[in-house]
Design a protein around this motif. Sequence first.
Motif, PDB file in Angstrom:
ATOM      1  N   UNK A 161     -92.281 -11.718 -17.483  1.00 11.97           N
ATOM      2  CA  UNK A 161     -92.140 -11.158 -16.146  1.00 11.97           C
ATOM      3  C   UNK A 161     -91.039 -11.838 -15.341  1.00 11.97           C
ATOM      4  N   UNK A 162     -90.881 -13.138 -15.493  1.00 11.89           N
ATOM      5  CA  UNK A 162     -89.885 -13.863 -14.703  1.00 11.89           C
ATOM      6  C   UNK A 162     -88.466 -13.425 -15.032  1.00 11.89           C
ATOM      7  N   UNK A 163     -88.287 -12.746 -16.153  1.00 13.00           N
ATOM      8  CA  UNK A 163     -86.953 -12.281 -16.541  1.00 13.00           C
ATOM      9  C   UNK A 163     -86.607 -10.933 -15.911  1.00 13.00           C
ATOM     10  N   UNK A 164     -87.571 -10.278 -15.294  1.00 15.19           N
ATOM     11  CA  UNK A 164     -87.313  -8.983 -14.667  1.00 15.19           C
ATOM     12  C   UNK A 164     -86.610  -9.209 -13.341  1.00 15.19           C
ATOM     13  N   UNK A 165     -85.400  -8.687 -13.237  1.00 13.44           N
ATOM     14  CA  UNK A 165     -84.561  -8.973 -12.072  1.00 13.44           C
ATOM     15  C   UNK A 165     -84.624  -7.904 -10.990  1.00 13.44           C
ATOM     16  N   UNK A 166     -85.185  -6.751 -11.284  1.00  9.84           N
ATOM     17  CA  UNK A 166     -85.175  -5.648 -10.313  1.00  9.84           C
ATOM     18  C   UNK A 166     -86.413  -5.725  -9.420  1.00  9.84           C
ATOM     19  N   UNK A 167     -86.351  -5.163  -8.207  1.00 18.34           N
ATOM     20  CA  UNK A 167     -87.545  -5.118  -7.350  1.00 18.34           C
ATOM     21  C   UNK A 167     -88.695  -4.419  -8.072  1.00 18.34           C
ATOM     22  N   UNK A 168     -89.870  -5.013  -7.990  1.00 18.59           N
ATOM     23  CA  UNK A 168     -91.011  -4.523  -8.762  1.00 18.59           C
ATOM     24  C   UNK A 168     -92.245  -4.376  -7.880  1.00 18.59           C
ATOM     25  N   UNK A 169     -92.893  -3.227  -8.010  1.00 24.83           N
ATOM     26  CA  UNK A 169     -94.170  -2.961  -7.355  1.00 24.83           C
ATOM     27  C   UNK A 169     -95.264  -3.017  -8.410  1.00 24.83           C
ATOM     28  N   UNK A 170     -96.242  -3.888  -8.218  1.00 24.78           N
ATOM     29  CA  UNK A 170     -97.351  -4.021  -9.163  1.00 24.78           C
ATOM     30  C   UNK A 170     -98.627  -3.545  -8.472  1.00 24.78           C
ATOM     31  N   UNK A 171     -99.168  -2.438  -8.959  1.00 28.91           N
ATOM     32  CA  UNK A 171    -100.382  -1.845  -8.416  1.00 28.91           C
ATOM     33  C   UNK A 171    -101.538  -2.100  -9.375  1.00 28.91           C
TER      34      UNK A 171
ATOM     35  N   UNK B 239     -95.149  -0.889 -11.830  1.00 30.58           N
ATOM     36  CA  UNK B 239     -96.154  -1.234 -12.832  1.00 30.58           C
ATOM     37  C   UNK B 239     -97.535  -0.946 -12.251  1.00 30.58           C
ATOM     38  N   UNK B 240     -98.238   0.007 -12.857  1.00 33.67           N
ATOM     39  CA  UNK B 240     -99.572   0.366 -12.384  1.00 33.67           C
ATOM     40  C   UNK B 240    -100.594   0.069 -13.481  1.00 33.67           C
ATOM     41  N   UNK B 241    -101.595  -0.765 -13.146  1.00 32.89           N
ATOM     42  CA  UNK B 241    -102.701  -1.025 -14.084  1.00 32.89           C
ATOM     43  C   UNK B 241    -102.161  -1.426 -15.462  1.00 32.89           C
ATOM     44  N   UNK B 242    -101.167  -2.284 -15.469  1.00 32.41           N
ATOM     45  CA  UNK B 242    -100.423  -2.599 -16.692  1.00 32.41           C
ATOM     46  C   UNK B 242    -100.986  -3.833 -17.384  1.00 32.41           C
ATOM     47  N   UNK B 243    -101.292  -3.765 -18.691  1.00 28.30           N
ATOM     48  CA  UNK B 243    -101.777  -4.941 -19.411  1.00 28.30           C
ATOM     49  C   UNK B 243    -100.705  -6.016 -19.485  1.00 28.30           C
TER      50      UNK B 243
ATOM     51  N   UNK C 214     -85.670   4.825 -10.474  1.00 22.23           N
ATOM     52  CA  UNK C 214     -86.893   4.032 -10.443  1.00 22.23           C
ATOM     53  C   UNK C 214     -87.708   4.423 -11.668  1.00 22.23           C
ATOM     54  N   UNK C 215     -88.219   3.443 -12.387  1.00 22.33           N
ATOM     55  CA  UNK C 215     -88.989   3.730 -13.599  1.00 22.33           C
ATOM     56  C   UNK C 215     -90.345   3.049 -13.486  1.00 22.33           C
ATOM     57  N   UNK C 216     -91.355   3.668 -14.100  1.00 21.19           N
ATOM     58  CA  UNK C 216     -92.667   3.061 -14.023  1.00 21.19           C
ATOM     59  C   UNK C 216     -93.717   3.845 -14.769  1.00 21.19           C
ATOM     60  N   UNK C 217     -94.942   3.377 -14.632  1.00 25.75           N
ATOM     61  CA  UNK C 217     -96.031   4.065 -15.295  1.00 25.75           C
ATOM     62  C   UNK C 217     -97.330   3.308 -15.210  1.00 25.75           C
ATOM     63  N   UNK C 218     -98.366   3.963 -15.691  1.00 24.61           N
ATOM     64  CA  UNK C 218     -99.709   3.389 -15.759  1.00 24.61           C
ATOM     65  C   UNK C 218     -99.936   2.806 -17.147  1.00 24.61           C
ATOM     66  N   UNK C 219    -100.395   1.581 -17.221  1.00 23.12           N
ATOM     67  CA  UNK C 219    -100.813   0.945 -18.471  1.00 23.12           C
ATOM     68  C   UNK C 219     -99.702   0.984 -19.518  1.00 23.12           C
ATOM     69  N   UNK C 220     -99.835   1.805 -20.574  1.00 25.91           N
ATOM     70  CA  UNK C 220     -98.773   1.979 -21.562  1.00 25.91           C
ATOM     71  C   UNK C 220     -97.449   2.313 -20.876  1.00 25.91           C
ATOM     72  N   UNK C 221     -97.490   3.184 -19.888  1.00 27.63           N
ATOM     73  CA  UNK C 221     -96.279   3.545 -19.172  1.00 27.63           C
ATOM     74  C   UNK C 221     -95.642   2.352 -18.484  1.00 27.63           C
ATOM     75  N   UNK C 222     -96.464   1.443 -17.954  1.00 30.50           N
ATOM     76  CA  UNK C 222     -95.935   0.234 -17.344  1.00 30.50           C
ATOM     77  C   UNK C 222     -95.273  -0.666 -18.364  1.00 30.50           C
TER      78      UNK C 222
END
Length: 279
Positions: A213-223, A127-131, A100-108
Motif C-alpha cells: 500500500x505504501x507504494x501507491x502514489x495516487x489519492x486513494x479512497x478506502x471504503x 478501494x471498497x471492502x478490499x482484502x 479513476x479506477x476502483x472496485x469492491x473486493x476483487x475489483x479493489x
Amino acid sequence: MISSTRTRTQQTRMVATPLGDLAVRVAGFGPAKVVLWPSIFTDGHIYDGLVSRLAAEATFFLIDGPGHGLSPGVPREFTMAEAASAWLSVMDSFGLNRAAVGGVSWGGLAAAEVALTAPSRVERLILMNTPMDVSGDQPKFRDRLIAFGARWMVRGKMFRDGVAGSFFDPGTLASSPSYREAFHGMLTASDPVALAASVRSVILHGEPLRSRLARISVPTLLIAGKEDALYPLEGQASAALLLQDGRFEPVAGRHISPVEAPDEVAASLRAFLAHDRLP
C-alpha cells in the motif's frame, strides 16, 4: 436493476483482453471518468445505485469480471497483474488515457494492481471492502471452501444463500427483490469452470496488498463495511494508515457496500472526485 433513474446508459461493449472478452457497460454522462470492477460472485450491476446518484457527475465504465455477468472468462487461473493488463485493455478500448479506477473486493485488488503497475493511467484509486491480506501461500480453510463451491456448488441454492449471507445484511436482498433475483440468476447462469478459475485466482493465488500500500502514489479512497465479517473494520482502518494519500470511510453494511449503503458510498465518492488532492 437497483434503480430506475435515467442514466443515459449505452450499449454494452465486449472488449478483447488477455483474460478473454470482457463486457463493459457505460452509464452516466458526467465529466469524471470512473472505471469499476466488481467482487467475485457479482457483476457490474452492484454499481447501479452509484450510477443513479452520480450520473450527472461521472461517466462510469462498469466491467463484468472474467466468468461473471456477460463476460465469458477463461478456463484457467491468472494473476492480478494479468487482471491489471485486462483493465488497461478496457481503458484503451474507450480511449481513456487516465481515469479513476476502483472496485469492491476483487475489483479493489485489480484496481490497486493498476495503480501499482501503471500509475500514470490512474487519477484516483477507490478501494471498497478490499482484502488486504489474502495470500496464496497460506489460504484459509474458508477460502478453500469458497473456491471448491465456486466450481461444484455454485448452482445450488444453499451455496448461493451462503455467499449472500456473507456479502449482504439479511435485510438488503429482502428489500431489493430485483437484485436478489439478479444475484442468484447470474450465479445460476454462469460457466462454473470460468467462474471458479477467477475465484481461485483471487483467493488462492493472490499476493497480499497490505505490504504494498505504501507504494501507491495516487489519492486513494478506502471504503469499508462496518459489519463486514470477511474483512473487519479494524484491519481496513489500519491499512488506510499505510497509504501515502488516503481517506478512510466506514459505511453501514457488510461486504458489498455500493449495494448496502449506496447513499453513503455515493457521498464519499462525490467528495473524493471533487478534490484535486485529499485534505
